[in-house]
Design a protein around this motif. Structure first.
Motif, PDB file in Angstrom:
ATOM      1  N   UNK A 115       2.863   1.341   3.396  1.00  0.00           N
ATOM      2  CA  UNK A 115       3.863   0.299   3.618  1.00  0.00           C
ATOM      3  C   UNK A 115       5.179   0.621   2.914  1.00  0.00           C
ATOM      4  N   UNK A 116       5.485   1.921   2.734  1.00  0.00           N
ATOM      5  CA  UNK A 116       6.707   2.300   2.034  1.00  0.00           C
ATOM      6  C   UNK A 116       7.955   1.783   2.744  1.00  0.00           C
ATOM      7  N   UNK A 117       7.948   1.806   4.052  1.00  0.00           N
ATOM      8  CA  UNK A 117       9.085   1.314   4.837  1.00  0.00           C
ATOM      9  C   UNK A 117       8.536   0.645   6.085  1.00  0.00           C
ATOM     10  N   UNK A 118       8.985  -0.567   6.363  1.00  0.00           N
ATOM     11  CA  UNK A 118       8.508  -1.296   7.537  1.00  0.00           C
ATOM     12  C   UNK A 118       9.667  -1.548   8.489  1.00  0.00           C
ATOM     13  N   UNK A 119       9.475  -1.348   9.798  1.00  0.00           N
ATOM     14  CA  UNK A 119      10.588  -1.420  10.749  1.00  0.00           C
ATOM     15  C   UNK A 119      11.215  -2.787  10.921  1.00  0.00           C
ATOM     16  N   UNK A 153       0.865  -1.184   0.000  1.00  0.00           N
ATOM     17  CA  UNK A 153       0.000   0.000   0.000  1.00  0.00           C
ATOM     18  C   UNK A 153       0.897   1.228   0.000  1.00  0.00           C
ATOM     19  N   UNK A 154       0.789   2.031  -1.034  1.00  0.00           N
ATOM     20  CA  UNK A 154       1.692   3.165  -1.192  1.00  0.00           C
ATOM     21  C   UNK A 154       1.051   4.235  -2.060  1.00  0.00           C
ATOM     22  N   UNK A 155       1.460   5.467  -1.857  1.00  0.00           N
ATOM     23  CA  UNK A 155       1.043   6.552  -2.744  1.00  0.00           C
ATOM     24  C   UNK A 155       2.032   6.738  -3.884  1.00  0.00           C
ATOM     25  N   UNK A 156       3.105   5.958  -3.891  1.00  0.00           N
ATOM     26  CA  UNK A 156       4.124   6.048  -4.936  1.00  0.00           C
ATOM     27  C   UNK A 156       3.751   5.121  -6.095  1.00  0.00           C
ATOM     28  N   UNK A 157       2.822   5.575  -6.899  1.00  0.00           N
ATOM     29  CA  UNK A 157       2.394   4.806  -8.067  1.00  0.00           C
ATOM     30  C   UNK A 157       2.459   5.691  -9.301  1.00  0.00           C
ATOM     31  N   UNK A 158       2.738   5.076 -10.416  1.00  0.00           N
ATOM     32  CA  UNK A 158       2.759   5.750 -11.711  1.00  0.00           C
ATOM     33  C   UNK A 158       1.682   5.140 -12.585  1.00  0.00           C
ATOM     34  N   UNK A 159       0.566   5.857 -12.739  1.00  0.00           N
ATOM     35  CA  UNK A 159      -0.539   5.436 -13.586  1.00  0.00           C
ATOM     36  C   UNK A 159      -0.863   6.609 -14.502  1.00  0.00           C
ATOM     37  N   UNK A 198      -4.358   7.048   4.869  1.00  0.00           N
ATOM     38  CA  UNK A 198      -3.840   7.203   6.217  1.00  0.00           C
ATOM     39  C   UNK A 198      -2.425   6.652   6.308  1.00  0.00           C
ATOM     40  N   UNK A 199      -1.586   7.344   7.054  1.00  0.00           N
ATOM     41  CA  UNK A 199      -0.197   6.905   7.228  1.00  0.00           C
ATOM     42  C   UNK A 199      -0.117   5.530   7.865  1.00  0.00           C
ATOM     43  N   UNK A 200      -1.156   5.133   8.610  1.00  0.00           N
ATOM     44  CA  UNK A 200      -1.158   3.820   9.263  1.00  0.00           C
ATOM     45  C   UNK A 200      -1.192   2.675   8.251  1.00  0.00           C
ATOM     46  N   UNK A 201      -1.664   2.966   7.035  1.00  0.00           N
ATOM     47  CA  UNK A 201      -1.785   1.916   6.027  1.00  0.00           C
ATOM     48  C   UNK A 201      -0.597   1.877   5.067  1.00  0.00           C
TER      49      UNK A 201
END
Length: 299
Positions: free
Chosen positions: A275-279, A252-258, A270-273
């Motif tokens: 998954x750009x970086x997971x600890x 789940x990311x806002x970094x998409x190219x469409x 929401x930032x809670x969703x």
């Protein structure tokens, strides 16, 4: 003839099929008989007045659905639109509520050049495991994956990781209840199924890899559908007994190219969703340079 075959295979009832097609039982039966003559194969057996697909029909059904969708698309009669540019596929689907879904395939090399950390990890683990699903190298990404096996009736959920995008978006109740179910049990229709899973068979059969950027409207945690954007990696896999499987890792990311989606139309999540970086990714991965923001330029 194709419509009669696909429709009857869905209902396995001549009356229901004829009602959906707006024709008579005799016409549906004749279309099936004509198609069997052309194919020189029997498509249905009738046992205790109940239609059953033959083994040939089970194998042929997916191709028939794809061909029918292609014909409807060319005729402008489908809610699904397909196009190909440079060998990469673009899909657009409009549901009955007018919501528009988008999917755009990207080169797999994009993962190495500027991929998200979780996708880099998955791609490396898959290569190290040499496609073996139960290999120790796959253990680090297993919590983030969804695994399917292909059965006679379609794609069956085998595993849904607790940290996967599926579990994160749909919630624990839905994800824990999905094991053993078909992905088509939502009864959303062939066009939607083609949008979501049309690429599955190719990757499954070839044992290959595919990367897509997706905008979809999905019910979040049991609620109403909400727009979300994802990067989805499809990986062909092999079970210990040698039979093929399909590994899906979605982020789940806002970094998409469409190309068809402008910045203004891009949903904010929401930032809670995200998954750009997971600890809990391996340190060697989390220390990789962060991917650049998607440029949304035409590929």
């Amino acid at each position: 003839m194709l419509r009669a075959f696909v429709c009857l295979s869905r209902h396995l009832n001549l009356s229901k099929a004829s009602d959906e097609l707006g024709t008579t039982r005799q016409t549906v039966r004749r279309h099936i008989t004509d198609l069997e003559v052309i194919l020189e194969q029997k498509l249905f057996d009738v046992v205790d007045r109940q239609y059953q697909l033959t083994s040939f029909a089970i194998d042929a059904l997916a191709s028939a659905k794809t061909l029918l969708l292609e014909l409807d698309t060319w005729a402008g009669q489908s809610a699904l639109k397909k196009s190909t540019s440079g060998g990469l596929e673009k899909l657009q689907f409009t549901d009955s509520e007018g919501r528009v879904y988008y999917s755009q395939q990207h080169p797999v090399s994009q993962i190495a050049m500027n991929g998200l950390p979780l996708l880099k990890t998955a791609f490396a683990a898959w290569g190290k495991a040499q496609t073996q699903i139960e290999h120790e190298a796959m253990e680090e990404i297993k919590p983030y994956t969804v695994l399917y096996r292909k059965g006679p009736a379609g794609w069956v959920f085998v595993h849904i990781g607790k940290e996967s995008a599926y579990a994160r978006w749909f919630g624990a109740k839905v994800s824990q209840s999905a094991i053993g179910k078909l992905i088509t049990e939502d009864d959303a229709g062939d066009e939607y199924d083609e949008f979501t899973a049309g690429a599955y068979s190719r990757i499954y059969d070839e044992g290959g890899v595919r990367l897509d950027h997706i905008l979809a409207h999905l019910p979040k945690d049991g609620g109403a559908p909400e727009p979300g954007t994802f990067q989805r990696l499809l990986l062909g896999g092999v079970f210990p007994d040698g039979t093929p499987g399909l590994i899906i890792l979605a982020v789940i990311t806002e970094q998409v190219e469409i190309d068809a989606v402008s910045d203004a139309d891009r949903p904010k999540m929401s930032a809670d969703f995200i998954m750009d970086a997971l600890p809990d990714l391996p340190s060697a991965v989390t220390q990789l340079p962060q991917p650049r923001k998607a440029s949304h330029s035409t590929l």
